[in-house]
Design a protein around this motif. Sequence first.
Motif, short mmCIF file in Angstrom:
data_model
loop_
_atom_site.label_atom_id
_atom_site.label_comp_id
_atom_site.label_asym_id
_atom_site.label_seq_id
_atom_site.Cartn_x
_atom_site.Cartn_y
_atom_site.Cartn_z
N LYS A 106 0.84 -1.21 0.00
CA LYS A 106 0.00 0.00 0.00
C LYS A 106 0.87 1.26 0.00
N ASP A 107 1.91 1.25 0.80
CA ASP A 107 2.78 2.42 0.90
C ASP A 107 3.44 2.75 -0.44
N TYR A 108 3.66 1.73 -1.26
CA TYR A 108 4.29 1.94 -2.56
C TYR A 108 3.29 2.00 -3.71
N GLY A 109 2.01 2.09 -3.38
CA GLY A 109 0.98 2.30 -4.40
C GLY A 109 0.71 1.12 -5.30
N LYS A 110 0.97 -0.09 -4.83
CA LYS A 110 0.71 -1.28 -5.62
C LYS A 110 -0.73 -1.76 -5.41
N LYS A 111 -1.36 -2.25 -6.46
CA LYS A 111 -2.69 -2.84 -6.35
C LYS A 111 -2.57 -4.19 -5.63
N ILE A 112 -3.59 -4.52 -4.85
CA ILE A 112 -3.61 -5.78 -4.11
C ILE A 112 -4.94 -6.47 -4.37
N ALA A 113 -4.86 -7.72 -4.82
CA ALA A 113 -6.08 -8.51 -5.05
C ALA A 113 -5.94 -9.85 -4.35
N LEU A 114 -7.10 -10.50 -4.16
CA LEU A 114 -7.12 -11.83 -3.58
C LEU A 114 -7.78 -12.76 -4.59
N ALA A 115 -7.19 -13.95 -4.78
CA ALA A 115 -7.77 -14.96 -5.67
C ALA A 115 -7.81 -16.28 -4.90
N VAL A 147 -14.45 -15.99 2.67
CA VAL A 147 -13.26 -15.16 2.47
C VAL A 147 -13.44 -13.79 3.11
N VAL A 148 -14.55 -13.14 2.81
CA VAL A 148 -14.81 -11.79 3.34
C VAL A 148 -14.86 -11.82 4.86
N ASN A 149 -15.55 -12.80 5.41
CA ASN A 149 -15.66 -12.89 6.87
C ASN A 149 -14.30 -13.06 7.52
N GLN A 150 -13.46 -13.91 6.96
CA GLN A 150 -12.16 -14.18 7.58
C GLN A 150 -11.24 -12.98 7.47
N LEU A 151 -11.25 -12.31 6.31
CA LEU A 151 -10.41 -11.12 6.16
C LEU A 151 -10.89 -10.00 7.08
N ARG A 152 -12.20 -9.85 7.19
CA ARG A 152 -12.75 -8.80 8.07
C ARG A 152 -12.41 -9.10 9.53
N ASP A 153 -12.60 -10.35 9.95
CA ASP A 153 -12.32 -10.72 11.34
C ASP A 153 -10.84 -10.51 11.69
N LEU A 186 -9.31 -6.72 5.66
CA LEU A 186 -10.16 -6.66 4.47
C LEU A 186 -9.90 -5.41 3.62
N ASP A 187 -9.71 -4.28 4.27
CA ASP A 187 -9.59 -3.01 3.55
C ASP A 187 -8.29 -2.87 2.77
N TYR A 188 -7.34 -3.76 2.97
CA TYR A 188 -6.11 -3.71 2.19
C TYR A 188 -6.34 -4.12 0.73
N PHE A 189 -7.39 -4.89 0.47
CA PHE A 189 -7.58 -5.50 -0.84
C PHE A 189 -8.44 -4.63 -1.75
N ASP A 190 -7.91 -4.38 -2.95
CA ASP A 190 -8.66 -3.61 -3.95
C ASP A 190 -9.77 -4.44 -4.58
N GLU A 191 -9.53 -5.73 -4.73
CA GLU A 191 -10.54 -6.63 -5.30
C GLU A 191 -10.38 -8.01 -4.67
N ILE A 192 -11.51 -8.72 -4.58
CA ILE A 192 -11.53 -10.09 -4.08
C ILE A 192 -12.24 -10.95 -5.11
N VAL A 193 -11.55 -11.97 -5.59
CA VAL A 193 -12.15 -12.91 -6.53
C VAL A 193 -12.13 -14.29 -5.88
N THR A 194 -13.26 -14.99 -5.95
CA THR A 194 -13.39 -16.26 -5.24
C THR A 194 -13.85 -17.37 -6.19
#
Length: 217
Positions: A101-110, A118-124, A128-136
């Motif tokens: 994030k500090d270096y402006g890189k996009k972050i996705a989850l696959a 996935v959403v529940n575990q990342l949120r807990d 969760l907010d680190y990810f620009d997109e989540i694909v499952t």
Amino acid sequence: MRDFDAVVFDMDGVIFDSERAVMNCWIELAKKYDIKDIEEPYLACTGTTDAKTREIMLNAYGEDFPYDEYAKEASIMYHERYDGGRLPMKPGVKEILTFLKDYGKKIALASSTRRQTVVNQLRDAGILDYFDEIVTGDMVSRSKPEPDIFLLACEKIEVEPERAYAIEDSYNGIRAASAGKLRPIMVPDLLPSNEEMVGLSEKVLTNLIDVRGYFGA
């Protein structure tokens, strides 16, 4: 700093120590129901969808194997133990996400896991907010080792696959990332690296702390 635009992470076995947690649940079930040699077919399921896992288990134990019943019991056991932020994270997760994030890189989850889990575990876990997109796994028709999930992740973050790293622990995940023309980095979890994985990966590293160092080199 290496020249790249994005990183696409797998979740189970990369961000969370969940592959081991699920396997321990299945080992308990195997003892309870006298299921022989559960570890080998379980390891073959790493990085795949629920449907593919079911197929692998039925191939291993026969069409009359009550997979659905056992999977439901294993799921209940798993969620009772690890929901609510109790699922252990791998070393260096927050550090590498903050670094990117500090270096402006996009972050996705696959992840082949279904979206709500996935959403529940990342949120807990508070990440969760680190990810620009989540694909499952329920968003693509073909599971890993096919590249569909990685290609969709790159499409959603508007990055060419060749400009994205993929962080994976499973053989099927590395195969999928390589087939999609991403730059795979393997961080082995339950399965050790082998000759095929070394050949398909740009790098094999021990943990996410080392991956962060590699990106910053």
